[in-house]
Design a protein around this motif. Structure first.
Motif, PDB file in Angstrom:
ATOM      1  N   ALA A   1     -20.246 -28.423   7.076  1.00  0.00           N
ATOM      2  CA  ALA A   1     -20.245 -29.252   5.872  1.00  0.00           C
ATOM      3  C   ALA A   1     -19.846 -28.452   4.640  1.00  0.00           C
ATOM      4  O   ALA A   1     -19.500 -29.021   3.608  1.00  0.00           O
ATOM      5  CB  ALA A   1     -21.633 -29.864   5.669  1.00  0.00           C
ATOM      6  N   GLU A   2     -19.880 -27.120   4.750  1.00  0.00           N
ATOM      7  CA  GLU A   2     -19.582 -26.245   3.616  1.00  0.00           C
ATOM      8  C   GLU A   2     -18.199 -25.600   3.730  1.00  0.00           C
ATOM      9  O   GLU A   2     -17.941 -24.554   3.136  1.00  0.00           O
ATOM     10  CB  GLU A   2     -20.666 -25.167   3.505  1.00  0.00           C
ATOM     11  N   ARG A   3     -17.302 -26.227   4.483  1.00  0.00           N
ATOM     12  CA  ARG A   3     -15.975 -25.656   4.729  1.00  0.00           C
ATOM     13  C   ARG A   3     -15.229 -25.314   3.436  1.00  0.00           C
ATOM     14  O   ARG A   3     -14.704 -24.212   3.287  1.00  0.00           O
ATOM     15  CB  ARG A   3     -15.147 -26.636   5.566  1.00  0.00           C
ATOM     16  N   GLU A   4     -15.155 -26.248   2.500  1.00  0.00           N
ATOM     17  CA  GLU A   4     -14.347 -26.032   1.296  1.00  0.00           C
ATOM     18  C   GLU A   4     -14.897 -24.880   0.456  1.00  0.00           C
ATOM     19  O   GLU A   4     -14.134 -24.087  -0.112  1.00  0.00           O
ATOM     20  CB  GLU A   4     -14.263 -27.312   0.470  1.00  0.00           C
ATOM     21  N   VAL A   5     -16.224 -24.790   0.380  1.00  0.00           N
ATOM     22  CA  VAL A   5     -16.830 -23.682  -0.360  1.00  0.00           C
ATOM     23  C   VAL A   5     -16.501 -22.362   0.321  1.00  0.00           C
ATOM     24  O   VAL A   5     -16.188 -21.358  -0.330  1.00  0.00           O
ATOM     25  CB  VAL A   5     -18.354 -23.883  -0.471  1.00  0.00           C
ATOM     26  N   SER A   6     -16.555 -22.344   1.657  1.00  0.00           N
ATOM     27  CA  SER A   6     -16.238 -21.131   2.400  1.00  0.00           C
ATOM     28  C   SER A   6     -14.799 -20.685   2.169  1.00  0.00           C
ATOM     29  O   SER A   6     -14.520 -19.491   2.027  1.00  0.00           O
ATOM     30  CB  SER A   6     -16.485 -21.364   3.894  1.00  0.00           C
ATOM     31  N   LEU A   7     -13.876 -21.645   2.121  1.00  0.00           N
ATOM     32  CA  LEU A   7     -12.479 -21.287   1.857  1.00  0.00           C
ATOM     33  C   LEU A   7     -12.328 -20.651   0.478  1.00  0.00           C
ATOM     34  O   LEU A   7     -11.582 -19.673   0.304  1.00  0.00           O
ATOM     35  CB  LEU A   7     -11.588 -22.528   1.962  1.00  0.00           C
ATOM     36  N   THR A   8     -13.028 -21.196  -0.513  1.00  0.00           N
ATOM     37  CA  THR A   8     -12.975 -20.624  -1.858  1.00  0.00           C
ATOM     38  C   THR A   8     -13.580 -19.217  -1.863  1.00  0.00           C
ATOM     39  O   THR A   8     -13.015 -18.283  -2.451  1.00  0.00           O
ATOM     40  CB  THR A   8     -13.718 -21.527  -2.858  1.00  0.00           C
TER      41      THR A   8
ATOM     42  N   ASP B   1     -28.393 -30.104  -6.197  1.00  0.00           N
ATOM     43  CA  ASP B   1     -27.897 -30.446  -4.870  1.00  0.00           C
ATOM     44  C   ASP B   1     -26.519 -29.823  -4.660  1.00  0.00           C
ATOM     45  O   ASP B   1     -26.040 -29.022  -5.469  1.00  0.00           O
ATOM     46  CB  ASP B   1     -27.865 -31.969  -4.698  1.00  0.00           C
ATOM     47  N   TYR B   2     -25.878 -30.193  -3.549  1.00  0.00           N
ATOM     48  CA  TYR B   2     -24.589 -29.589  -3.180  1.00  0.00           C
ATOM     49  C   TYR B   2     -23.551 -29.777  -4.274  1.00  0.00           C
ATOM     50  O   TYR B   2     -22.840 -28.841  -4.650  1.00  0.00           O
ATOM     51  CB  TYR B   2     -24.105 -30.220  -1.865  1.00  0.00           C
ATOM     52  N   GLU B   3     -23.474 -30.993  -4.823  1.00  0.00           N
ATOM     53  CA  GLU B   3     -22.488 -31.276  -5.874  1.00  0.00           C
ATOM     54  C   GLU B   3     -22.773 -30.441  -7.123  1.00  0.00           C
ATOM     55  O   GLU B   3     -21.859 -29.870  -7.737  1.00  0.00           O
ATOM     56  CB  GLU B   3     -22.498 -32.759  -6.220  1.00  0.00           C
ATOM     57  N   ALA B   4     -24.057 -30.351  -7.500  1.00  0.00           N
ATOM     58  CA  ALA B   4     -24.419 -29.574  -8.687  1.00  0.00           C
ATOM     59  C   ALA B   4     -24.119 -28.092  -8.489  1.00  0.00           C
ATOM     60  O   ALA B   4     -23.748 -27.390  -9.431  1.00  0.00           O
ATOM     61  CB  ALA B   4     -25.904 -29.772  -9.009  1.00  0.00           C
ATOM     62  N   LYS B   5     -24.269 -27.609  -7.260  1.00  0.00           N
ATOM     63  CA  LYS B   5     -24.016 -26.193  -6.978  1.00  0.00           C
ATOM     64  C   LYS B   5     -22.554 -25.819  -7.176  1.00  0.00           C
ATOM     65  O   LYS B   5     -22.239 -24.739  -7.669  1.00  0.00           O
ATOM     66  CB  LYS B   5     -24.412 -25.874  -5.523  1.00  0.00           C
ATOM     67  N   TYR B   6     -21.646 -26.716  -6.764  1.00  0.00           N
ATOM     68  CA  TYR B   6     -20.252 -26.322  -6.642  1.00  0.00           C
ATOM     69  C   TYR B   6     -19.290 -27.101  -7.534  1.00  0.00           C
ATOM     70  O   TYR B   6     -18.083 -27.045  -7.334  1.00  0.00           O
ATOM     71  CB  TYR B   6     -19.815 -26.422  -5.168  1.00  0.00           C
TER      72      TYR B   6
ATOM     73  N   SER C   1     -28.232 -11.093   0.301  1.00  0.00           N
ATOM     74  CA  SER C   1     -28.899 -12.373   0.585  1.00  0.00           C
ATOM     75  C   SER C   1     -29.259 -12.992  -0.756  1.00  0.00           C
ATOM     76  O   SER C   1     -29.181 -12.331  -1.794  1.00  0.00           O
ATOM     77  CB  SER C   1     -30.158 -12.174   1.446  1.00  0.00           C
ATOM     78  N   ARG C   2     -29.673 -14.255  -0.725  1.00  0.00           N
ATOM     79  CA  ARG C   2     -30.125 -14.907  -1.945  1.00  0.00           C
ATOM     80  C   ARG C   2     -31.329 -15.772  -1.617  1.00  0.00           C
ATOM     81  O   ARG C   2     -31.269 -16.607  -0.714  1.00  0.00           O
ATOM     82  CB  ARG C   2     -29.026 -15.780  -2.558  1.00  0.00           C
TER      83      ARG C   2
ATOM     84  N   GLY D   1     -22.770 -17.712  -1.338  1.00  0.00           N
ATOM     85  CA  GLY D   1     -21.397 -17.983  -1.749  1.00  0.00           C
ATOM     86  C   GLY D   1     -20.801 -16.873  -2.609  1.00  0.00           C
ATOM     87  O   GLY D   1     -21.502 -16.139  -3.297  1.00  0.00           O
ATOM     88  N   MET D   2     -19.475 -16.788  -2.558  1.00  0.00           N
ATOM     89  CA  MET D   2     -18.729 -15.808  -3.352  1.00  0.00           C
ATOM     90  C   MET D   2     -17.637 -16.513  -4.145  1.00  0.00           C
ATOM     91  O   MET D   2     -16.562 -15.966  -4.383  1.00  0.00           O
ATOM     92  CB  MET D   2     -18.125 -14.748  -2.425  1.00  0.00           C
ATOM     93  N   THR D   3     -17.931 -17.753  -4.584  1.00  0.00           N
ATOM     94  CA  THR D   3     -16.974 -18.516  -5.382  1.00  0.00           C
ATOM     95  C   THR D   3     -17.126 -18.146  -6.861  1.00  0.00           C
ATOM     96  O   THR D   3     -18.073 -17.447  -7.241  1.00  0.00           O
ATOM     97  CB  THR D   3     -17.222 -20.032  -5.225  1.00  0.00           C
ATOM     98  N   PRO D   4     -16.220 -18.635  -7.721  1.00  0.00           N
ATOM     99  CA  PRO D   4     -16.360 -18.364  -9.158  1.00  0.00           C
ATOM    100  C   PRO D   4     -17.661 -18.899  -9.752  1.00  0.00           C
ATOM    101  O   PRO D   4     -18.113 -18.412 -10.788  1.00  0.00           O
ATOM    102  CB  PRO D   4     -15.145 -19.081  -9.767  1.00  0.00           C
ATOM    103  N   LEU D   5     -18.275 -19.913  -9.128  1.00  0.00           N
ATOM    104  CA  LEU D   5     -19.535 -20.467  -9.632  1.00  0.00           C
ATOM    105  C   LEU D   5     -20.756 -19.873  -8.928  1.00  0.00           C
ATOM    106  O   LEU D   5     -21.878 -20.257  -9.235  1.00  0.00           O
ATOM    107  CB  LEU D   5     -19.555 -21.990  -9.445  1.00  0.00           C
ATOM    108  N   SER D   6     -20.541 -18.965  -7.987  1.00  0.00           N
ATOM    109  CA  SER D   6     -21.640 -18.491  -7.147  1.00  0.00           C
ATOM    110  C   SER D   6     -22.569 -17.547  -7.888  1.00  0.00           C
ATOM    111  O   SER D   6     -22.177 -16.834  -8.827  1.00  0.00           O
ATOM    112  CB  SER D   6     -21.098 -17.817  -5.886  1.00  0.00           C
ATOM    113  N   LEU D   7     -23.790 -17.506  -7.404  1.00  0.00           N
ATOM    114  CA  LEU D   7     -24.866 -16.813  -8.112  1.00  0.00           C
ATOM    115  C   LEU D   7     -24.894 -15.316  -7.859  1.00  0.00           C
ATOM    116  O   LEU D   7     -25.254 -14.542  -8.750  1.00  0.00           O
ATOM    117  CB  LEU D   7     -26.198 -17.449  -7.722  1.00  0.00           C
TER     118      LEU D   7
END
Length: 306
Positions: A16-23, A208-213, A251-252, A276-282
């Motif tokens: 379910a987290e495919r798109e985030v993983s690609l980023t 939630d998922y939407e708020a995270k990403y 870890s987080r 996550g390692m996206t631009p929005l990741s913590l």
């Protein structure tokens, strides 16, 4: 000057987290290339073992999120192939992705977590498993996928109606936990160091998922504007959880803090072994706070894997 390596970056997959993983994966790969490493980007399919065997990397950067990249499946494959890889190993991954197993591993060591009970989703249409308000979540999904808060004033019915939208329509079993009022905190750990505490303030609803990403839906306050002793306690709990579970790399740990109850109101919710390692990741955000660039963070994760 870093020694050039051949790094395979695993990303994508079918969770379910495919798109985030690609980023995450493409961000990591770009950073590795700026550091002078040779990079093979692999959007994981069922032929992943063949593609890794052909690539013959020095190390694999696991940028997958969710199953099967975070639950021990890919870790077991990489172990069998004799490949070095980033983040946690097989046993840790199996335990940490299962929220109930995580409780069993951490609570006996003094880590405060909400009491939970595993319920059949079908039973929710007959009765509430615990008094409202409570939280329902899948046992082994990340990024707040499928999380629902059941309140007295919610529109899901008393008991939950069969046609009400929620995770009970998707997952056969769910974890029910008491809802903890208060504030959302998170702590990243890198190796033997807890980096910082960030407070997450969604503009509406919950984190939630939407708020995270989705950019602009959540305000990140780093460092969190909380009492020093709460910050120290959260960082120590995250570091202890990282070590007790046997996490590697980064870890987080996610927390809820009932600020009316002081330290007794601080609860660890879960430990993410593949943050996550996206631009929005913590994790990258907290690394920046302590003076570490994104590329330096990626290099540090690679070095621990080696």
């Amino acid at each position: 000057m870093t020694t050039p390596l051949h790094v395979a970056v695993l990303m994508g997959g079918w969770s379910a987290e495919r798109e985030v993983s690609l980023t995450s994966g493409n961000g990591v790969a770009d950073a590795l290339e700026t550091l002078g490493h040779k990079v093979t980007r692999i959007d994981m399919g069922r032929d992943v073992a063949l593609r890794l065997a052909e690539a013959k990397p020095d190390v694999v950067f696991n940028a997958l999120h969710g199953t099967p990249g975070e639950d021990g499946t890919v870790q077991g494959m990489l172990d069998l192939m004799g490949l070095k890889y980033t983040h946690s190993g097989l046993t840790t991954s199996v335990i940490a992705i299962d929220k109930q197993l995580t409780k069993q591993a951490l609570v006996p060591h003094g880590i405060r977590m909400p009491l939970g009970t595993v319920v059949k989703s079908e039973s929710l249409h007959d009765r509430d498993p615990i008094p409202r308000p409570y939280v329902l979540k899948p046992i082994n999904e990340g990024s707040s996928v499928g999380v629902a808060i059941v309140t007295e004033s919610g529109n899901c019915g008393h008991p939950i109606a069969r046609d009400a939208h929620g995770p009970w329509q998707v997952f056969e079993t769910l974890l029910a936990e008491p809802f903890i009022r208060g504030r959302e905190l998170t702590v990243a750990v890198l190796g033997d160091r807890a980096l910082a505490v960030t407070e997450l303030v969604p503009n509406s609803g919950f984190y939630d998922y939407e708020a995270k990403y989705t950019d602009g839906l959540t305000t990140h306050i780093c460092p969190a504007e909380i009492p020093d002793h709460i910050a120290r306690t959260a960082m120590q709990m995250a570091l202890d959880a990282h070590h007790l579970l046997g996490c590697r790399g980064t870890s987080r740990s996610d927390f809820r803090w009932d600020d009316e109850r002081g330290e007794a109101g601080l609860y660890l919710l879960e430990v993410n072994t593949q943050p996550g390692m996206t631009p929005l990741s913590l994790v990258p955000e907290q690394a920046r706070y302590i003076g570490m660039s994104y590329a330096e963070l990626v290099q540090a994760i690679i070095e621990e894997a080696l």
